[in-house]
Design an enzyme around this catalytic site. Sequence first.
Site, PDB file in Angstrom:
ATOM      1  N   SER A  51      -0.370  -0.796  -4.672  1.00  0.00           N
ATOM      2  CA  SER A  51      -1.572   0.026  -4.791  1.00  0.00           C
ATOM      3  C   SER A  51      -1.260   1.389  -4.192  1.00  0.00           C
ATOM      4  O   SER A  51      -1.011   1.492  -2.988  1.00  0.00           O
ATOM      5  CB  SER A  51      -2.748  -0.620  -4.060  1.00  0.00           C
ATOM      6  OG  SER A  51      -3.920   0.163  -4.186  1.00  0.00           O
ATOM      7  N   ASN A  95       0.837  -1.194   0.000  1.00  0.00           N
ATOM      8  CA  ASN A  95       0.000   0.000   0.000  1.00  0.00           C
ATOM      9  C   ASN A  95       0.876   1.251   0.000  1.00  0.00           C
ATOM     10  O   ASN A  95       1.591   1.510   0.973  1.00  0.00           O
ATOM     11  CB  ASN A  95      -0.905   0.028   1.238  1.00  0.00           C
ATOM     12  CG  ASN A  95      -1.621   1.362   1.388  1.00  0.00           C
ATOM     13  OD1 ASN A  95      -2.609   1.626   0.717  1.00  0.00           O
ATOM     14  ND2 ASN A  95      -1.114   2.230   2.260  1.00  0.00           N
ATOM     15  N   GLU A  96       0.857   1.980  -1.095  1.00  0.00           N
ATOM     16  CA  GLU A  96       1.447   3.320  -1.233  1.00  0.00           C
ATOM     17  C   GLU A  96       2.963   3.369  -1.082  1.00  0.00           C
ATOM     18  O   GLU A  96       3.529   4.452  -0.928  1.00  0.00           O
ATOM     19  CB  GLU A  96       0.774   4.320  -0.277  1.00  0.00           C
ATOM     20  CG  GLU A  96      -0.694   4.535  -0.597  1.00  0.00           C
ATOM     21  CD  GLU A  96      -1.356   5.624   0.236  1.00  0.00           C
ATOM     22  OE1 GLU A  96      -0.717   6.126   1.179  1.00  0.00           O
ATOM     23  OE2 GLU A  96      -2.522   5.977  -0.044  1.00  0.00           O
ATOM     24  N   ASP A  97       3.637   2.240  -1.169  1.00  0.00           N
ATOM     25  CA  ASP A  97       5.101   2.277  -1.063  1.00  0.00           C
ATOM     26  C   ASP A  97       5.732   2.934  -2.290  1.00  0.00           C
ATOM     27  O   ASP A  97       6.783   3.580  -2.180  1.00  0.00           O
ATOM     28  CB  ASP A  97       5.655   0.863  -0.865  1.00  0.00           C
ATOM     29  CG  ASP A  97       5.319   0.314   0.514  1.00  0.00           C
ATOM     30  OD1 ASP A  97       4.581   0.988   1.254  1.00  0.00           O
ATOM     31  OD2 ASP A  97       5.772  -0.791   0.848  1.00  0.00           O
TER      32      ASP A  97
END
Length: 844
Positions: free
Chosen positions: A486, A431-433
């Site tokens: 994502s 998530n959002e890395d």
Amino acid sequence: MAAFAQYTLSTGWYFKDRDELASEAWMPVPVVPSVVHQDLQANGKLKNPYVGFNELDARWVNEKSWTYRKILQKPTVLAGSRIVLAFDGLDTFAKVKLDNNIILESSNMFQAYRVDVTKALDCGDEHVLEIEFDCAMLRAQELRKQDPNHNWASFNGDPARMSVRKAQYHWGWDWGPVLMTAGIWRAVRLEVYSTRLADLWTEINLDPTHKTASISAFTELESVDLDPSYKVKFTITLHGKQIAQAEATPQEGRAKVEFNIDQPCLWWPHGYGDSTLYEVSASLNADQLELHRVTKKIGIRTAEVVQRPDKHGKSFFFRINGVDIFCGGSCWIPADNLLPNISPQRYRKWIQLMVAGRQAMIRVWGGGCYEDDSFYEACDELGVLVWQDFMFGCGNYPTWPELLKSIEQEAIYNVRRLRHHPSIVVYVGNNEDYQVQEQAGLEYNYEDKNPENWLKTNFPARYIYEELLPSVVERCSPKTFYHPGSPWGDGKITSDPTVGDMHQWNVWHGTQEKYQIFDTLGGRFNSEFGMEAFPHLSTIEYFVENEKDKYPQSHVLDFHNKADGHERRIATYLVENLRTATDLETYIYLTQVVQAETMMFGYRGWRRQWGDERHCGGALLWQLNDCWPTISWAIVDYFLRPKPAYYAVARVLNPVAVGVRREHHDWSITHAQPPKTSKYELWVVSSLQKPASGKVELRFLSVDTGREIRERIVRENVDIVPNGTTNLITDGLIDHTVDAEPHVLAARLWVDGEIVARDVDWPQPFKYLDFADRGLEVKRVSEASDQQVFQISTEKPVKCLVFEERDGVKFSDSAMDIVPGDVQTVKVTGLRADEKLKYKFLGQ
């Protein structure tokens, strides 16, 4: 040769602060699984951290180490049997001792561990089992110091969290507290066996015609010795009836059989067909004796993510059993900060809420945990698709060899554990890395395809998402689609709206755009977007103890909202759109109106875009739920009380829905002038797989009088496009020099003679409108022991009629717009006949 037996070690445990040496320091543990915060509360050593400022009073727990102990009784064991201690989850740095001998050291909360203790239990009948849990917060800080050259860029929490395989939200997030749990967070068992079935899985091939399906069933054996008499009998049952059976002799520790199923019953997401589950069982037998049996439920279906070039860029949508599915749904965070608090029943209630709200997909967010089996079982049974993140969130993770090894073991364990669930249709790396990589300016050359090179950059975590995790998914669940992150799309900037998925936070965060234009801000699949709202008053009363603190800007309310700049952001959207208020109950309601409107504008427009060559493949709002009683983006609060946005989303996701909207006029710009004309559009969206015919009506109703100010538009025999959008009016025009008074556009849709959908477009902003003297009537028209029916009518348009949420009371609809000449009906269950139905609407 002994049959498999297991003993759940849930009682008889004691715990203490590891550094306390006095014998009286030991305290009883009510039940395992548990975490230390629960056990401290049970012993009166800790106040409820969810109330008031108690989270601060619980901070000392975060910096402690803990020891759990149990006297273990040796079970009856036949000769040739093995005794194994099985730990389904230890949080997190655990040193397990048996009779003061170390038998296991673990450092990954997301893995299960098994230890052979046969020899250790040889002597005596009683043994001391101890588990020391080292302080994860301090260990993380030590690990970070050991690698000062790594770039520890991150959002949320202490960056040191990335060094530890523990639920990342425990370090605090922008919707949750800092509660560093420790303990036996999942079940622990003592198993006795000579041979067991260590795994059961299937590979399913569905014929394109759906007339036949082949099922390959596999088992893996773990044995003291592989006796040649071993046989594995496989059976498949449907609705309790056996439909197939086969037997195999294990070869090299595995057994395999093939089944062919004629006219299979397929697994579908809810709303598209039955979510049929077959039961697959494997029974290990030797000389007519059943030694072990394992059973799993599976679904026969195909699932794919369709990515193909088109006029909008490259598509990103889900296709199940050959049917394109618009995935309207939500993101899921852990439903509690103290994970063992969540019962299977509570998980099921959450998924039932999704189904009732017509949501097709839930995204298990990467900063929480791989969820309990009961979560996925509920999704399987109720037909909710699962987008499963791996547990990496908002950071540039280090890639030490020992950490990579632990991550690989974690991924293998969880993909193998989850691979039989038909609800899981995609695994996602993080998530959002990749957004952290962009914002921190870390190296990322998409054209470099050599994984070893990635490890040498200052963004080594790419190796995890584009090499390690996809290889595990390919080995363990090869038919499940893998997506690196994502948001992510072919290595392009994560805000690119033409490819992959995107997180659209320029409403609330970022540039703080007007929510009325949300639909213009989306991409190919909108996997995060949101707007904060207060929970219902009853939830606030749970954590606000003093009456003097029950006002919108109180310290305790601020404390329970962890979002950065939350007051300024909430105030911005309130002031721009509504007449503000300072009493708490009205303020709560106004924030909920803004959230409901925001979600409606986003979902309504993006679902319409589905019909434009799948321009938008889905929308997953942030977020469905809360992990504690708080003020957040959740549309249902910690106590499962829906906010108005829940109902607004449900209406937009109706199988057949009508939409109407006028172009947005921004009054906040410099020297804004009243528009002379405004365009409007009218359309119908459908998820039905067959064409339908309907009637659509559009009325123009004065906000001040309720009268029609111009002739209504009626379209008879409208051919509704299946699984798409039917545009009815794309160039409608409102002439404000003729129709000067503020008015709503009220649309209704009939199919087979029944009203199936409504939509009302309002002049914006609401603060300019006079909502006095609406003439609203809410009338009870029938009642039974389990349900009451209310009819709702009005003389003038009413905005966002919200019924009071109470525990045990459910509404068929709420947060409704009511217009003259359109009586609406609401069914209420759980409300006593002598109870008053309380409600609120805008301007009341």
